[in-house]
Design a protein around this motif. Structure first.
Motif, PDB file in Angstrom:
ATOM      1  N   GLY C 166       0.784  -1.240   0.000  1.00 58.02           N
ATOM      2  CA  GLY C 166       0.000   0.000   0.000  1.00 58.02           C
ATOM      3  C   GLY C 166       0.811   1.283   0.000  1.00 58.02           C
ATOM      4  N   HIS C 167       2.093   1.227  -0.358  1.00 60.36           N
ATOM      5  CA  HIS C 167       2.886   2.466  -0.369  1.00 60.36           C
ATOM      6  C   HIS C 167       2.245   3.496  -1.288  1.00 60.36           C
ATOM      7  CE1 HIS C 167       5.922  -0.423   1.102  1.00 60.36           C
ATOM      8  NE2 HIS C 167       6.313   0.619   1.823  1.00 60.36           N
ATOM      9  N   ASN C 168       2.045   4.694  -0.758  1.00 57.28           N
ATOM     10  CA  ASN C 168       1.396   5.729  -1.548  1.00 57.28           C
ATOM     11  C   ASN C 168       2.419   6.783  -1.980  1.00 57.28           C
ATOM     12  OD1 ASN C 168       1.779   7.573   0.623  1.00 57.28           O
ATOM     13  ND2 ASN C 168      -0.052   6.788   1.617  1.00 57.28           N
ATOM     14  N   ALA C 169       1.937   7.795  -2.700  1.00 55.36           N
ATOM     15  CA  ALA C 169       2.837   8.826  -3.228  1.00 55.36           C
ATOM     16  C   ALA C 169       3.603   9.526  -2.103  1.00 55.36           C
ATOM     17  CB  ALA C 169       2.033   9.846  -4.035  1.00 55.36           C
ATOM     18  N   ASP C 170       2.927   9.788  -0.982  1.00 57.42           N
ATOM     19  CA  ASP C 170       3.593  10.449   0.141  1.00 57.42           C
ATOM     20  C   ASP C 170       4.746   9.593   0.672  1.00 57.42           C
ATOM     21  OD1 ASP C 170       0.864  11.432  -0.166  1.00 57.42           O
ATOM     22  OD2 ASP C 170       1.236  12.637   1.624  1.00 57.42           O
ATOM     23  N   ASP C 171       4.499   8.276   0.767  1.00 54.19           N
ATOM     24  CA  ASP C 171       5.548   7.376   1.262  1.00 54.19           C
ATOM     25  C   ASP C 171       6.771   7.411   0.348  1.00 54.19           C
ATOM     26  OD1 ASP C 171       3.890   6.506   3.325  1.00 54.19           O
ATOM     27  OD2 ASP C 171       3.039   4.885   2.126  1.00 54.19           O
ATOM     28  N   VAL C 172       6.510   7.375  -0.969  1.00 53.85           N
ATOM     29  CA  VAL C 172       7.622   7.352  -1.922  1.00 53.85           C
ATOM     30  C   VAL C 172       8.396   8.676  -1.854  1.00 53.85           C
ATOM     31  CG1 VAL C 172       8.253   7.150  -4.360  1.00 53.85           C
ATOM     32  CG2 VAL C 172       6.410   5.741  -3.428  1.00 53.85           C
ATOM     33  N   ALA C 173       7.655   9.786  -1.836  1.00 49.82           N
ATOM     34  CA  ALA C 173       8.310  11.098  -1.775  1.00 49.82           C
ATOM     35  C   ALA C 173       9.135  11.226  -0.493  1.00 49.82           C
ATOM     36  CB  ALA C 173       7.270  12.207  -1.844  1.00 49.82           C
ATOM     37  N   GLU C 174       8.576  10.750   0.597  1.00 52.55           N
ATOM     38  CA  GLU C 174       9.287  10.822   1.876  1.00 52.55           C
ATOM     39  C   GLU C 174      10.576  10.007   1.828  1.00 52.55           C
ATOM     40  OE1 GLU C 174       6.918   9.890   5.471  1.00 52.55           O
ATOM     41  OE2 GLU C 174       8.628   8.645   6.003  1.00 52.55           O
ATOM     42  N   THR C 175      10.513   8.850   1.183  1.00 54.08           N
ATOM     43  CA  THR C 175      11.698   8.011   1.082  1.00 54.08           C
ATOM     44  C   THR C 175      12.778   8.683   0.227  1.00 54.08           C
ATOM     45  OG1 THR C 175      10.252   6.105   1.278  1.00 54.08           O
ATOM     46  CG2 THR C 175      12.492   5.678   0.577  1.00 54.08           C
ATOM     47  N   VAL C 176      12.354   9.392  -0.825  1.00 55.39           N
ATOM     48  CA  VAL C 176      13.326  10.135  -1.627  1.00 55.39           C
ATOM     49  C   VAL C 176      14.038  11.157  -0.733  1.00 55.39           C
ATOM     50  CG1 VAL C 176      13.608  11.804  -3.509  1.00 55.39           C
ATOM     51  CG2 VAL C 176      12.074   9.865  -3.812  1.00 55.39           C
ATOM     52  N   LEU C 177      13.255  11.917   0.029  1.00 58.35           N
ATOM     53  CA  LEU C 177      13.855  12.926   0.916  1.00 58.35           C
ATOM     54  C   LEU C 177      14.794  12.282   1.928  1.00 58.35           C
ATOM     55  CD1 LEU C 177      10.824  15.288   1.699  1.00 58.35           C
ATOM     56  CD2 LEU C 177      12.711  15.680   0.103  1.00 58.35           C
ATOM     57  N   MET C 178      14.344  11.197   2.538  1.00 58.33           N
ATOM     58  CA  MET C 178      15.159  10.482   3.528  1.00 58.33           C
ATOM     59  C   MET C 178      16.512  10.084   2.931  1.00 58.33           C
ATOM     60  SD  MET C 178      14.216   9.844   6.565  1.00 58.33           S
ATOM     61  CE  MET C 178      15.220   8.430   6.998  1.00 58.33           C
ATOM     62  N   VAL C 203      12.668 -14.398  -2.970  1.00 59.26           N
ATOM     63  CA  VAL C 203      12.169 -13.031  -2.999  1.00 59.26           C
ATOM     64  C   VAL C 203      11.108 -12.921  -4.078  1.00 59.26           C
ATOM     65  CG1 VAL C 203      12.750 -10.617  -3.240  1.00 59.26           C
ATOM     66  CG2 VAL C 203      14.402 -12.198  -2.266  1.00 59.26           C
ATOM     67  N   VAL C 204       9.924 -12.475  -3.679  1.00 58.63           N
ATOM     68  CA  VAL C 204       8.816 -12.351  -4.614  1.00 58.63           C
ATOM     69  C   VAL C 204       8.796 -10.915  -5.144  1.00 58.63           C
ATOM     70  CG1 VAL C 204       6.317 -12.634  -4.816  1.00 58.63           C
ATOM     71  CG2 VAL C 204       7.604 -14.048  -3.210  1.00 58.63           C
ATOM     72  N   PRO C 205       8.602 -10.722  -6.450  1.00 65.41           N
ATOM     73  CA  PRO C 205       8.546  -9.351  -6.979  1.00 65.41           C
ATOM     74  C   PRO C 205       7.448  -8.547  -6.293  1.00 65.41           C
ATOM     75  CG  PRO C 205       8.441 -10.966  -8.762  1.00 65.41           C
ATOM     76  CD  PRO C 205       8.388 -11.725  -7.493  1.00 65.41           C
ATOM     77  N   ARG C 206       7.754  -7.272  -6.060  1.00 62.24           N
ATOM     78  CA  ARG C 206       6.793  -6.422  -5.365  1.00 62.24           C
ATOM     79  C   ARG C 206       6.407  -5.238  -6.216  1.00 62.24           C
ATOM     80  NH1 ARG C 206       7.757  -6.031   0.892  1.00 62.24           N
ATOM     81  NH2 ARG C 206       8.324  -8.197   1.230  1.00 62.24           N
ATOM     82  N   CYS C 207       5.235  -4.701  -5.999  1.00 64.49           N
ATOM     83  CA  CYS C 207       4.867  -3.472  -6.700  1.00 64.49           C
ATOM     84  C   CYS C 207       3.966  -2.601  -5.833  1.00 64.49           C
ATOM     85  CB  CYS C 207       4.215  -3.785  -8.036  1.00 64.49           C
ATOM     86  SG  CYS C 207       2.700  -4.709  -7.900  1.00 64.49           S
ATOM     87  N   LYS C 208       3.865  -1.336  -6.251  1.00 71.45           N
ATOM     88  CA  LYS C 208       3.102  -0.340  -5.482  1.00 71.45           C
ATOM     89  C   LYS C 208       2.046   0.305  -6.380  1.00 71.45           C
ATOM     90  CE  LYS C 208       7.587   0.933  -3.481  1.00 71.45           C
ATOM     91  NZ  LYS C 208       8.740   1.796  -3.749  1.00 71.45           N
ATOM     92  N   PRO C 209       0.876  -0.309  -6.505  1.00 69.25           N
ATOM     93  CA  PRO C 209      -0.146   0.278  -7.388  1.00 69.25           C
ATOM     94  C   PRO C 209      -0.611   1.669  -6.943  1.00 69.25           C
ATOM     95  CG  PRO C 209      -0.707  -1.979  -6.789  1.00 69.25           C
ATOM     96  CD  PRO C 209       0.436  -1.577  -5.916  1.00 69.25           C
ATOM     97  N   LEU C 210      -0.437   2.011  -5.664  1.00 71.50           N
ATOM     98  CA  LEU C 210      -0.878   3.331  -5.189  1.00 71.50           C
ATOM     99  C   LEU C 210       0.249   4.364  -5.236  1.00 71.50           C
ATOM    100  CD1 LEU C 210      -3.063   2.386  -2.059  1.00 71.50           C
ATOM    101  CD2 LEU C 210      -3.789   2.698  -4.424  1.00 71.50           C
ATOM    102  N   LYS C 211       1.330   4.041  -5.953  1.00 67.06           N
ATOM    103  CA  LYS C 211       2.507   4.911  -5.969  1.00 67.06           C
ATOM    104  C   LYS C 211       2.179   6.364  -6.299  1.00 67.06           C
ATOM    105  CE  LYS C 211       6.800   5.783  -8.411  1.00 67.06           C
ATOM    106  NZ  LYS C 211       7.571   5.521  -9.638  1.00 67.06           N
ATOM    107  N   TYR C 212       1.208   6.596  -7.175  1.00 67.45           N
ATOM    108  CA  TYR C 212       0.879   7.971  -7.559  1.00 67.45           C
ATOM    109  C   TYR C 212      -0.386   8.494  -6.872  1.00 67.45           C
ATOM    110  CZ  TYR C 212       4.385   7.043 -11.122  1.00 67.45           C
ATOM    111  OH  TYR C 212       5.542   6.714 -11.768  1.00 67.45           O
ATOM    112  N   ALA C 213      -0.849   7.784  -5.851  1.00 71.46           N
ATOM    113  CA  ALA C 213      -2.054   8.237  -5.141  1.00 71.46           C
ATOM    114  C   ALA C 213      -1.650   8.987  -3.874  1.00 71.46           C
ATOM    115  CB  ALA C 213      -2.935   7.045  -4.789  1.00 71.46           C
ATOM    116  N   TYR C 214      -2.205  10.190  -3.713  1.00 71.16           N
ATOM    117  CA  TYR C 214      -1.906  10.994  -2.541  1.00 71.16           C
ATOM    118  C   TYR C 214      -2.533  10.380  -1.293  1.00 71.16           C
ATOM    119  CZ  TYR C 214       0.262  15.196  -4.469  1.00 71.16           C
ATOM    120  OH  TYR C 214       1.133  16.098  -5.016  1.00 71.16           O
TER     121      TYR C 214
END
Lengths: 503, 101, 344
Positions: C166-178, C203-214
């Protein structure tokens, strides 16, 4: 969501209480007077040596400024650029060890018009700077920002590097210089006798109109920076300089780097914050102060009486949350107080980045691949279908009147196919349409701003989006935009007659 | 003089923790010379309802960034935010987005 | 005066979209939100028909919305996916028990199978027990490292092809800053990827469908749809440094709401200078999980717990990996260093 997916412990340096041996770490004799970085305490003598050495080492190491070259120092009046001016002065003086060998000039751009300052206030500041510049004996140029209205649109074209120094090595240039100039003192050209600012009132009015039309301080700061940069490059070109020196220090660059990330300038980070900046072709920008922290600069200026002038800026006396840059600055400052390695860590990140260069075939001649405003390679013609840029375009499309949308996207029954890229494109009509470069989804908006958009990088698009009308921009920008549009139209037309795609 | 107004205040997404874990509050704002707006409501909440750590709820004169505000189920950004004039029987919801995922 | 929906032009707008500044009514918002996730899935080719997809479900807002939207889209667009909820039980009394109850209700509401994998079952330790031994200072390291693997192990047991989180856009942006603040160039480069390729055995491939959702839209989606989610801070306090980055991000969002997307755009367009050293990914010689060292972090942490030397996995003790592998005892001096309570 819990964010502890990755292990971040053990690498963050907390502020530690310093040990109390108050001797200079270098000479181990004199009493230390300041602490630079965690734990390094210097006495004033050793600090001066270290400070001076660092400046010359920075220029020596990078070997970008050739002996005898004319270099324009952009001095804003702030501590960092004034310190830079001071280092150049010292470095050029007869008795300097590891003497600098270039020919300096100074430029100051007065931004008072954009800030709405009175002519008297502006003149007062200029007088103060002028006496400082006079004392250096270097030629200087004091220009009001209003002069951007007289810029030629050629300033937005990248000129190829000057052919005067074809491929000679730095070493050879130094040897040559030493032989021919061994005994002659490099006298700077005569100082121009400037009396004051020459401001056209109508231009001040136009400038204020531009800044008044911008809704956010973030965008104002961004555009001011851009216009200032154009004026600096033009001044360097027209006055015969080949290098431009900026006074950004390490603290400033760390703030700028983090702010740039927040402004969508990831692709341009390296060029925005690196030692040298080649985006203008013939005029190379260098940042020799990038190794000094703001603290080092202000200590040095204080101890050795380096004068500086307080110049108000757009964010003077604003709150922390007035703009992205202002907020970033206060964030970095606060974090630095808790974690003293913050600035240097961010700064080190900048050294590990590189600019995405346009492919070599499209290097010099293709100006349309560069942003009209910041002149960096465009980061908006992305091939990748899943990107933040595309996702925003899709959101814009989906949030508009359904009537104005392409018919297919209005119906929620489109069937996606997963198998191949072709069928994907056929399924996601909105996606495919959006991929045409941002033109289509804005078809309902005013044509001018839409047209400009396609010539801008992601971040400069954001800036213009905060402006009520792009038509207020200075003429040199608008005419260059027209020219580029005509050229790309021509390319389109020609393309129709060409069978070969690799025209 | 504006008459006293009754409001329903709701706290969710973890924001309720600052209010003793109570998610719903029926409150009556006393009558005052000027109509109540959101800015004044935030001050009133701070003085009368908030149990701990005000810095996690308010910042400056607004809510802390990351707390969503809905007035009668609509985003307060559409309603004028702090300037919105409260009406009797309004329903104001504060949802924290800052934890849980 | 009420604002009208910019999409249908008929109903009253109920929210302002941070990404674009448009105002939408509930119906048009639901449609746009779901459609955008769909477009992301299609554009990034996250799934193939017939795949079994595990949804990392914590009971919180992001994973609850993810499960709901995945279910809706799978049916609406005939993705042909088999969806399974996978939850990790860290063994935190009063926090995870309650959120797992939410996940169990979600399972029934969405009629999806649910698998719960627990730390206790996988590692022999609950988080409560770990906290008892290591205290509150580095517990998040244990939890984070163990959770990542737990999800993989659960996925392997269920033979799923992919995991979505469930990683969302905020999570991804925060990780970039971190990663910028930490100067971690390797992670900075990886962290904006929407999916990870299979990185090897286990290791199973992972994805974040909510990556661009605020985050704002996720919370409002859950609120308007009345989705059942659990929202309480983990009782074992979160990472302080991340807290700074989060606050900064939220402040940035309030200055310019598009910032979150702008940061992701930056992250997607960064390029790293040639010659900058990157860690080489290998596999753990004990459990086969990806690792840049001889032993993966999880195995080292576990060894530390089991030997009563929790400090083993905290900080850099790579020199000791050979000893652990060959089950040799540590010297007294080494033990003494590691036994001291973890404190920094």
């Amino acid at each position: 969501m819990c964010q502890v997916d990755e292990d971040y412990n053990g690498q963050l340096d907390r502020d530690e209480v310093l040990s109390f041996s108050k001797k200079c770490v270098k000479c181990k004799e004199a009493t230390a007077v300041l602490v630079i970085r965690a734990g390094d305490m210097f006495c004033s003598g050793c600090f001066k040596e270290y400070f001076v050495h660092k400046f010359r080492a920075m220029l020596g190491k990078n070997r970008i400024i050739f002996p005898g070259e004319r270099v324009l120092l952009a001095v804003s009046g702030g501590p960092s650029s004034c310190s830079m001016l001071n280092q150049v002065q010292e470095g050029l003086s007869q008795n300097a060890h590891k003497k600098l060998r270039f020919i300096p000039g100074i430029v100051y751009i007065d931004e008072g018009g954009a800030l709405g300052l009175s002519v008297e206030e502006r003149q007062r500041t200029v007088d103060e700077l002028q006496s400082m510049f006079k004392a250096t004996g270097f030629p200087y140029h004091i220009l009001p920002l209003e002069e951007v209205f007289d810029l030629p649109s050629s300033v937005l074209e990248e000129s190829s590097p000057s052919s005067e120094q074809p491929d000679i090595t730095y070493k050879a240039a130094v040897d040559h210089f030493i032989q021919t100039n061994r005994n002659c003192y490099l006298s700077p050209e005569k100082q121009a006798d400037l009396t004051g600012l020459n401001i056209q009132e109508s231009h001040t009015h136009s400038l204020q109109q531009i800044f008044g039309s911008i809704k956010t301080l973030t965008a104002k700061e961004d555009l001011l920076q851009t216009l200032r940069q154009h004026l600096l490059v033009h001044t360097a070109r027209s006055k015969g300089y080949s290098k431009l020196m900026l006074g950004d220090n390490c603290t400033r660059l760390a703030v700028k780097l983090l702010a740039s990330i927040s402004l969508g300038r990831g692709a341009q980070l390296a060029i925005d914050t690196g030692f040298s900046d080649l985006r203008y072709g013939d005029i190379i920008t260098v940042r020799p102060m990038r190794d000094y922290s703001a603290k080092e600069v202000s200590f040095y200026n204080h101890m050795y009486n380096v004068p500086s002038v307080f110049i108000p800026t757009l964010d003077t006396k604003t709150t922390d949350k007035a703009s992205v840059l202002r907020l970033t600055e206060s964030f970095v400052t606060k974090l630095q107080a808790h974690f003293p390695s913050t600035v240097s860590t961010i700064y080190r990140t900048s050294e590990k980045l590189q600019t995405i260069q346009p492919s070599p075939s499209s290097s010099t001649a293709h100006n349309w691949d560069k942003c009209l405003l910041c002149m960096c390679a465009l980061d908006t013609n992305v091939v990748e279908k899943a990107s933040a840029f595309q996702a925003t375009l899709i959101s814009e499309l989906l949030s508009q009147r359904r009537a104005s949308r392409p018919v297919d996207t209005a119906s929620p029954t489109l069937r996606p196919e997963f198998q191949g890229p072709e069928s994907t494109a056929a399924g996601g009509v909105g996606c495919e349409r959006a991929a045409c470069g941002g033109g289509c989804c804005s078809s309902v908006k005013a044509p001018e701003s839409t047209e400009l958009k396609s010539l801008l990088c992601y971040s400069c698009q954001l800036t213009i989006k905060d402006m009520s009308s792009a038509d207020l921009l200075p003429q040199y920008i608008l005419s260059e935009a027209q020219r580029r549009k005509r050229r790309s139209q021509m390319r389109e037309e020609i393309r129709e007659f060409l069978l070969d795609e690799d025209y | 003089m504006a008459a006293p107004i009754a409001l329903r205040l709701q706290f969710g997404g973890g924001a309720e923790l600052l209010f003793d874990g109570v998610k719903e509050h029926q409150v009556t704002l006393p009558s005052q010379s000027e109509p109540w707006d959101m800015k004044q409501l935030l001050v009133w909440i701070q003085r009368n309802l908030l149990k701990e750590r005000p810095e996690l709820f308010v910042q400056g004169d607004s809510v802390r960034p990351g707390i969503l505000v809905l007035i009668n189920d609509a985003d307060w950004e559409l309603m004028g935010e702090l300037e919105y004039q409260l009406q009797d029987q309004d329903n104001v919801v504060f949802i924290s987005t800052l934890h849980g995922g | 005066m009420p604002v009208q929906c910019s999409s249908c032009g008929e109903r009253r707008a109920m929210l302002k979209r941070p990404k674009t500044g448009h105002s939408l009514c509930k119906e048009c918002f639901f449609w746009a939100f779901e459609e955008e996730v769909h477009q992301t899935i299609v554009a990034a080719q996250l799934f193939k028909p017939g795949e079994t997809v595990g949804i990392g479900a914590s009971g919180g807002k992001d994973s609850t919305v993810l499960a709901h939207v995945m279910k809706v889209l799978n049916e609406r667009y005939n993705y042909g996916l088999k969806l399974i909820l996978i939850s990790v039980d860290e063994g935190i009394t009063g926090y995870r028990d309650d959120s797992l109850e939410t996940v169990k209700r979600n399972q029934q509401q969405y009629d999806l199978p649910l698998k719960i994998v627990s730390y206790e079952e996988l590692y022999g330790w609950t988080m409560d027990a770990i906290v008892k031994q290591v205290g509150l200072k580095n517990n998040c390291t244990f939890c984070g490292v163990f959770r990542r693997q737990a999800l993989d192990r659960g996925a392997l047991m269920l033979k799923v092809d992919k995991i979505c989180t469930g990683h969302n856009a905020d999570d991804v942006a925060e990780t970039v800053l971190m990663n910028v603040l930490r100067g971690d160039i390797a992670r900075l480069r990886r962290c904006t990827a929407i999916s990870t390729a299979s990185e090897g055995e286990g290791v199973v491939p992972r994805c974040k469908p909510l990556k661009y959702a605020y985050e704002k839209e996720i919370v409002l989606y859950a609120y308007f749809k009345k989705l059942d989610y659990f929202s309480t801070e983990c009782i074992y306090s979160p990472n302080a440094y991340r807290g700074y980055a989060r606050t900064f991000l939220k402040d940035l969002e309030s200055v310019r709401p598009s910032t979150i997307m702008d940061i992701i755009h930056s992250g997607e367009n960064l390029s790293v200078r040639e010659g900058v050293k990157m860690p080489v990914q290998g596999t753990c010689s004990r459990c086969g999980y990806i690792s840049s060292q001889a032993l993966c972090k999880s195995c080292v942490l576990l060894e530390g717990l089991n030997r009563g030397l929790p400090k083993l996995g905290i900080g850099k003790h790579h020199r000791l990996h050979d000893k652990i592998l060959t089950k040799q005892p540590l010297t007294e001096a080494e033990e003494r260093k590691l036994r001291k309570s973890v404190d920094f």
